[in-house]
Write a protein that holds these residues in place. Sequence first.
Motif, mmCIF file in Angstrom:
data_model
loop_
_atom_site.group_PDB
_atom_site.id
_atom_site.type_symbol
_atom_site.label_atom_id
_atom_site.label_comp_id
_atom_site.label_asym_id
_atom_site.label_seq_id
_atom_site.Cartn_x
_atom_site.Cartn_y
_atom_site.Cartn_z
ATOM 1 N N UNK A 55 41.214 7.284 -11.680
ATOM 2 C CA UNK A 55 40.016 7.388 -12.451
ATOM 3 C C UNK A 55 40.062 8.282 -14.133
ATOM 4 N N UNK A 56 40.788 8.091 -14.698
ATOM 5 C CA UNK A 56 40.037 9.164 -15.663
ATOM 6 C C UNK A 56 42.176 8.902 -15.936
ATOM 7 N N UNK A 57 43.153 8.616 -15.588
ATOM 8 C CA UNK A 57 44.442 8.553 -16.539
ATOM 9 C C UNK A 57 44.886 9.851 -16.187
ATOM 10 N N UNK A 58 44.102 10.595 -15.909
ATOM 11 C CA UNK A 58 45.314 12.403 -15.688
ATOM 12 C C UNK A 58 45.492 12.752 -14.519
ATOM 13 N N UNK A 80 47.323 1.038 -7.513
ATOM 14 C CA UNK A 80 46.010 1.950 -7.901
ATOM 15 C C UNK A 80 46.010 3.443 -7.158
ATOM 16 N N UNK A 81 45.262 4.566 -7.338
ATOM 17 C CA UNK A 81 45.364 6.116 -7.057
ATOM 18 C C UNK A 81 44.172 5.260 -6.026
ATOM 19 N N UNK A 82 44.491 6.230 -5.239
ATOM 20 C CA UNK A 82 43.564 6.223 -4.007
ATOM 21 C C UNK A 82 42.167 6.296 -3.656
ATOM 22 N N UNK A 83 41.410 7.091 -5.076
ATOM 23 C CA UNK A 83 40.239 7.526 -5.101
ATOM 24 C C UNK A 83 40.090 6.135 -5.758
ATOM 25 N N UNK A 84 40.311 4.718 -5.981
ATOM 26 C CA UNK A 84 39.959 3.823 -6.379
ATOM 27 C C UNK A 84 40.539 2.745 -5.770
ATOM 28 N N UNK A 85 40.468 2.623 -4.570
ATOM 29 C CA UNK A 85 41.076 1.793 -3.873
ATOM 30 C C UNK A 85 39.176 0.506 -3.672
ATOM 31 N N UNK A 86 38.214 0.827 -3.378
ATOM 32 C CA UNK A 86 36.938 0.012 -4.610
ATOM 33 C C UNK A 86 37.459 -1.116 -4.905
ATOM 34 N N UNK A 89 43.494 -7.383 -7.999
ATOM 35 C CA UNK A 89 43.938 -8.328 -7.461
ATOM 36 C C UNK A 89 43.283 -10.139 -8.278
ATOM 37 N N UNK A 90 42.819 -9.952 -8.759
ATOM 38 C CA UNK A 90 41.470 -11.378 -9.566
ATOM 39 C C UNK A 90 42.963 -10.914 -10.926
ATOM 40 N N UNK A 91 42.526 -10.309 -11.578
ATOM 41 C CA UNK A 91 43.441 -10.467 -13.217
ATOM 42 C C UNK A 91 45.137 -10.610 -12.166
ATOM 43 N N UNK A 92 46.140 -9.613 -11.647
ATOM 44 C CA UNK A 92 46.591 -9.591 -11.165
ATOM 45 C C UNK A 92 47.179 -11.014 -10.784
ATOM 46 N N UNK A 93 46.509 -11.390 -9.788
ATOM 47 C CA UNK A 93 47.039 -12.615 -9.082
ATOM 48 C C UNK A 93 46.985 -13.704 -9.969
ATOM 49 N N UNK A 94 46.309 -13.787 -11.029
ATOM 50 C CA UNK A 94 46.157 -15.090 -11.946
ATOM 51 C C UNK A 94 48.046 -15.123 -12.872
ATOM 52 N N UNK A 95 47.927 -13.891 -12.883
ATOM 53 C CA UNK A 95 49.311 -13.323 -13.592
ATOM 54 C C UNK A 95 50.542 -12.573 -12.770
ATOM 55 N N UNK A 152 52.135 -7.926 -8.469
ATOM 56 C CA UNK A 152 51.462 -7.593 -7.060
ATOM 57 C C UNK A 152 51.256 -5.957 -7.336
ATOM 58 N N UNK A 153 49.641 -5.677 -6.658
ATOM 59 C CA UNK A 153 49.674 -4.840 -6.668
ATOM 60 C C UNK A 153 49.471 -4.204 -5.724
ATOM 61 N N UNK A 154 49.075 -3.295 -5.275
ATOM 62 C CA UNK A 154 48.603 -2.052 -4.061
ATOM 63 C C UNK A 154 47.845 -0.956 -3.981
ATOM 64 N N UNK A 155 47.356 -0.247 -2.911
ATOM 65 C CA UNK A 155 46.730 1.100 -3.458
ATOM 66 C C UNK A 155 47.757 2.167 -3.180
ATOM 67 N N UNK A 156 48.070 3.070 -3.867
ATOM 68 C CA UNK A 156 49.228 4.402 -2.778
ATOM 69 C C UNK A 156 48.704 4.735 -2.440
ATOM 70 N N UNK A 157 49.548 5.463 -0.920
ATOM 71 C CA UNK A 157 48.837 5.410 -0.145
ATOM 72 C C UNK A 157 48.415 7.215 -0.136
ATOM 73 N N UNK A 158 47.473 7.451 0.631
ATOM 74 C CA UNK A 158 46.990 8.583 0.618
ATOM 75 C C UNK A 158 47.478 10.062 0.593
ATOM 76 N N UNK A 159 48.728 9.883 2.019
ATOM 77 C CA UNK A 159 49.418 10.878 1.897
ATOM 78 C C UNK A 159 50.222 11.397 1.133
ATOM 79 N N UNK A 160 51.225 10.247 0.502
ATOM 80 C CA UNK A 160 52.325 10.877 -0.749
ATOM 81 C C UNK A 160 51.362 10.723 -2.145
ATOM 82 N N UNK A 161 50.136 10.618 -2.257
ATOM 83 C CA UNK A 161 49.960 10.944 -3.452
ATOM 84 C C UNK A 161 49.268 12.148 -3.182
ATOM 85 N N UNK A 162 48.675 12.205 -1.698
ATOM 86 C CA UNK A 162 47.800 13.958 -2.105
ATOM 87 C C UNK A 162 49.617 15.235 -2.101
#
Length: 103
Positions: free
Chosen positions: A9-12, A54-60, A66-72, A75-85
Amino acid sequence: MKRILLACSSGMSTSLLVSKMKEAAEAKGIEAEIWAVAQDKAMKDIERADVLLIGPQMRFMKKKFSTVADQIGVPLDVIDPVAYGRIDGEAVLDKALELIANK
């Protein structure tokens, strides 16, 4: 050199996770550039990344990224919330490396 970008969300909130990922990469002998940015900067930084997590809080926002990532071909995915926490740098690093290997 693996280039791993984390977006939050904020980079922090991912800064500690980045530190743990760097420690894990060093312990495994993996040369990696790992950095975190806020969501608005991620669209620009994705161009120089091998993978975007992507941080779990930004999964939405996964579809938007994906639109940009697929074009170039980044790969991308959402970070596992448990691993993140748990700030499990090794688990998140392993996921990033798996995504890079399977692209």
